[in-house]
Design a protein around this motif. Structure first.
Motif: not given
Length: 443
Positions: A83-87, A99-107, A309-324
């Motif tokens: 899965r990491v290679h594919e991502q 810009t969101p992506y499916d891997g984050y939501v799948d996790v 509130h919107a924007g109160g949670l997150g981080g630049t790398y949080g839920g990185n697609p390769v880690a997901c």
């Protein structure tokens, strides 16, 4: 050569440990890496897989640490690699907040399905366990409108400013780094070996401290490891966690389970809370979730998670697609190979070895843990006085003989055993034969 599960599963020593090549690289490390970043065993790893680490000198070491409970599915598990290679072939980063992506939501979907409780759940993804704990507290504070945080003796929650305040042990985690965040209050934990209390008695003691020193109306949350990690793999007496969770629920206090070390099959169930059917309001996860890649999460009741509130949670790398992608691969491995059952079998095997050890060495004062999260506490025979010196001596002997072991505990007198669940039974037996030899050699 290549690492991964195809690596020969054997202990092999061709030089002293550490060998000359590792020592040469250690000298380079000392000239370039800050001294504050220590090493439990100064060997440089060239490849790893299953239950072994192979160093740059060609020594093959049996791994009883899993990178501190991270490589639960083993190093380079097939589904993780695939899965990491594919991502990576598709893209490595966009930032989910841009810009969101499916891997984050799948996790998040997997977390909603796997974490305790059948209620509606949502998640937010981060990079490290400390980040997850800190964000769980943020969520609890917003949801309740309260400030105070209840934690426990012997706790470990991370190395950020807030999580250092929540962590109990001074050296090496807190020493010299203050002042720490305020409104953190510590209650006594259930520690059966040392307090002799039932779960209900220990819970009543803890609740009394929180009531008197803080007041339930001021508590945003109580944060607890269902089985302590760095604090010594202490398993609270039966009934302690359910009673504590019930008290929190009755008083509107958010009950947060820190499952960063104990989660994802490690204890013989998907989560340590499952053993007593405890349903936390929020769960923090990391370590074993993503097969070695940095990923963490806060998962909890949808209404609590949505209080921020919107924007109160997150981080630049949080839920990185390769880690997901790695997390989805690790969870696939856990399901395919029924790793909760494997953890239970590993735990039974380890406990058998540890019981023999205790019968022969009275310094082994307590055996505890669940599944593939087992520990022994060393004390001066006939007392409860911690014997950290003996623990250090045994640990060094194990390292020299090619077995990676870890000590922990408030007094440094506890061995924690965290083998990858990909470890073979033969390799486990050999590892614990080495541990037994180390106890005899240091007697």
């Amino acid at each position: 050569m290549s690492g991964g599960p195809g690596l020969p599963q054997e202990r092999r020593l061709v030089t002293a440990v550490p060998g000359p090549e590792s020592q040469a690289r250690l000298a380079r490390k000392q000239s370039l890496v800050a001294d504050g970043v220590g090493n439990a065993l100064p060997v440089f790893v060239a490849e790893a897989g299953g239950g072994v680490l192979v160093d740059v000198d060609g020594n093959s070491l049996i791994d009883l640490a899993s990178g501190i409970a991270v490589t639960t599915v083993g190093n380079a598990a097939p589904a993780v690699v695939r899965r990491v290679h594919e991502q990576v072939d598709a893209f490595t980063h966009t930032c989910f907040m841009v810009t969101p992506y499916d891997g984050y939501v799948d996790v998040c979907a997997e977390l909603a399905d796997l974490t305790p409780g059948g209620h509606a759940k949502k998640s937010a993804l981060f990079n490290s366990g400390a980040e997850a704990v800190e964000n769980a507290v943020k969520i609890a504070r917003v949801a309740t409108g309260r400030d105070a945080v209840g934690v426990f003796d012997h706790a470990y929650h991370g190395r950020t400013n807030l999580t250092m305040a929540m962590t109990a042990k001074n050296m090496p985690y807190k020493h010299g780094f203050g002042p720490f965040a305020g409104e953190v209050y510590r209650a006594p934990l259930s520690y059966p070996f040392r307090d002799g209390l039932s779960g209900d008695e220990a819970a009543a003691r803890a609740v009394d401290v929180l009531d008197k020193q803080v007041g339930a109306d001021n508590l945003a949350c109580v944060v607890i490891e269902p089985i302590l990690g760095e604090g010594g793999f202490v398993v609270p007496a039966p009934g302690f966690l359910p009673a504590l969770a019930s008290w929190c629920r009755e008083r509107g206090v958010v009950f947060i389970a820190d499952e960063i070390q104990s989660g994802f099959c490690r204890t013989g169930d998907w989560f340590a809370c499952d053993h007593e059917d405890v349903v936390p309001d929020l769960v923090t996860t990391a370590k074993g979730m993503a097969g070695g890649l940095p990923l963490a999460a806060v998962t909890g009741r949808a209404e609590l998670m949505d209080s921020v509130h919107a924007g109160g949670l997150g981080g630049t790398y949080g839920g990185n697609p390769v880690a997901c992608a790695a997390a989805l691969g690790a969870i696939e491995e856990m399901r395919t190979h029924d790793l909760p059952a494997r953890a239970r079998a590993v735990g039974e095997r380890i406990r058998g070895h540890l019981e023999k050890l205790r019968a022969e060495h009275p310094v082994v004062a307590d055996i505890r843990g669940r599944g593939a999260m087992m520990a022994i506490e060393l004390c001066v025979p006939g007392t409860t006085e911690p014997d950290a010196a003996r623990a250090a001596a045994v640990n060094a002997a194990c390292h020299r003989a090619g077995v990676v072991t870890l000590t922990c505990g408030t007094w440094g007198n506890v061995f924690r055993f965290l083998p990858p669940l990909a470890t073979t039974d033969d390799l486990l037996d050999e590892a614990f034969a080495v541990v037994a030899e180390a106890f005899t050699a240091t007697a």
